[in-house]
Scaffold this motif. Sequence first.
Motif, PDB file in Angstrom:
ATOM      1  N   LEU A 204      -8.783   9.423  -2.316  1.00 40.56           N
ATOM      2  CA  LEU A 204      -7.477   9.424  -1.664  1.00 40.56           C
ATOM      3  C   LEU A 204      -7.427  10.480  -0.564  1.00 40.56           C
ATOM      4  CD1 LEU A 204      -5.182   9.057  -4.803  1.00 40.56           C
ATOM      5  CD2 LEU A 204      -5.818   7.295  -3.151  1.00 40.56           C
ATOM      6  N   PRO A 357      -7.188   2.765  -0.846  1.00 42.31           N
ATOM      7  CA  PRO A 357      -7.198   4.217  -0.581  1.00 42.31           C
ATOM      8  C   PRO A 357      -7.306   4.585   0.890  1.00 42.31           C
ATOM      9  CG  PRO A 357      -8.622   3.706  -2.449  1.00 42.31           C
ATOM     10  CD  PRO A 357      -8.238   2.387  -1.819  1.00 42.31           C
ATOM     11  N   PRO A 389      -1.262   6.559   0.367  1.00 39.51           N
ATOM     12  CA  PRO A 389      -1.187   5.643  -0.778  1.00 39.51           C
ATOM     13  C   PRO A 389      -0.533   6.273  -2.003  1.00 39.51           C
ATOM     14  CG  PRO A 389      -3.316   5.422   0.297  1.00 39.51           C
ATOM     15  CD  PRO A 389      -2.619   6.577   0.949  1.00 39.51           C
ATOM     16  N   ILE A 401      -2.649   1.445  -6.371  1.00 43.77           N
ATOM     17  CA  ILE A 401      -3.745   1.600  -5.426  1.00 43.77           C
ATOM     18  C   ILE A 401      -4.926   0.806  -5.948  1.00 43.77           C
ATOM     19  CG2 ILE A 401      -5.282   3.244  -4.277  1.00 43.77           C
ATOM     20  CD1 ILE A 401      -3.109   5.400  -4.857  1.00 43.77           C
TER      21      ILE A 401
END
Length: 414
Positions: A204, A357, A389, A401
């Motif tokens: 992320l 992501p 996200p 996600i």
Amino acid sequence: MNPLGWPGYEEQLGRARARSGGVESVTWQRSAHAVEITFDFRFLGGSVGTATGALIEEAFTGARAARLPVVSRIATGGSRMQEGMLSLRQLQRVARLCAAHREAGLPHVSVLGDPTTGGLWASLGAGADFVIGVAGAQVGFAGSRVRPADDPAYTAEGQFAAGTVDLVVPAADVGATVAEVVWLLTHGDAVPAEVPRALGAQELPADGWSAVRRARSADRPRAGAYLDDYFDSRMPINGDRAGGVDAGVLCGVGRRGDRAIAFAAQTGTATTPAGFRTAARLVRLASRFALPVLTLVDTPGAANDAAAERAGVGAAIAELFAAVAEARVPITTLVVGEGGSGGALALSSPEHTWITPDAYFSVIAPELAAAILKRDDVLRLADDLRLRPQDLVELGVVRGIAGRPGSSRSTQAP
């Protein structure tokens, strides 16, 4: 058979029957999978008179009673002069039959042979759910004797470029293409499409601007890669049926195992009015045939130049919002790149939207937000917009996600 008393018409019919071996310009037959209407150009140029209209009605009525698709293989010069307005009014008859078939939730596939001109192109041909052009065929409302010569607009390829034909194939490939289209349009199950797996970065982003940069990276997987990974095969749907095509929006129906799933996917460009209208057409078609829909969101936003405004971008977005809101089938959305403003939201499911992501979703791009708010700290503003996200999951904007266990808020989604 000669309602106007046209001189010599009976003899013309006799010669046409001898030449073609048929009693009229169309025949029809029923198989286990479809009712097929076939035109014979040898019979007075495949023209349509009152008896032709009766045979077409017989075919559609039989198909509706048997709950079967109709496949129209067309080769015609249009209405039959020898029957005057009685011939022309068959177009209204054909339009009524197509509408009744559509209302019954049954597919109609047209194949445009050489030539397909006149009112039959503007009714039986262009009015089908899926339109296949035979490569090199003459296709147009105006026939060859009443239009400019050698203009590519009057071809299957020209109609494809204008967004009124879905696919152009060689004559040898028509049978297999028709069979695949019929299968796809008759195997809907209205079960939600699975969320595609994330193909790009799995970690992320640390901050908002990192999320924006990753979504804009040229190395990030685009819609084509996701469609290739998700579907075993797919059949495209092309154009908005109003003269427009947006190459940045890919629409169609694909096979995934033994399922048929409709899809509409943005490819990273600003979406034009034609793109929104084509996506709306796809969603409405999916609703008629119980096809679940997968949408892939990836756009900096709607096209906002003067050409887009003249083409009705606002109305086109509204049309797509309405099609999604009215859909009678589940829509699954995955944001795979930039989720820019209303141009991205229009293609998104209100309830079943996910994100990868390496994507973001925002009310507006950070640079544009900075210009509107008169701020010079774009990097900080990207954080303030909460567009990562993980931010979107926390806000309840997306359900989860893709590819990250434990990142879903699906139990809390409306």
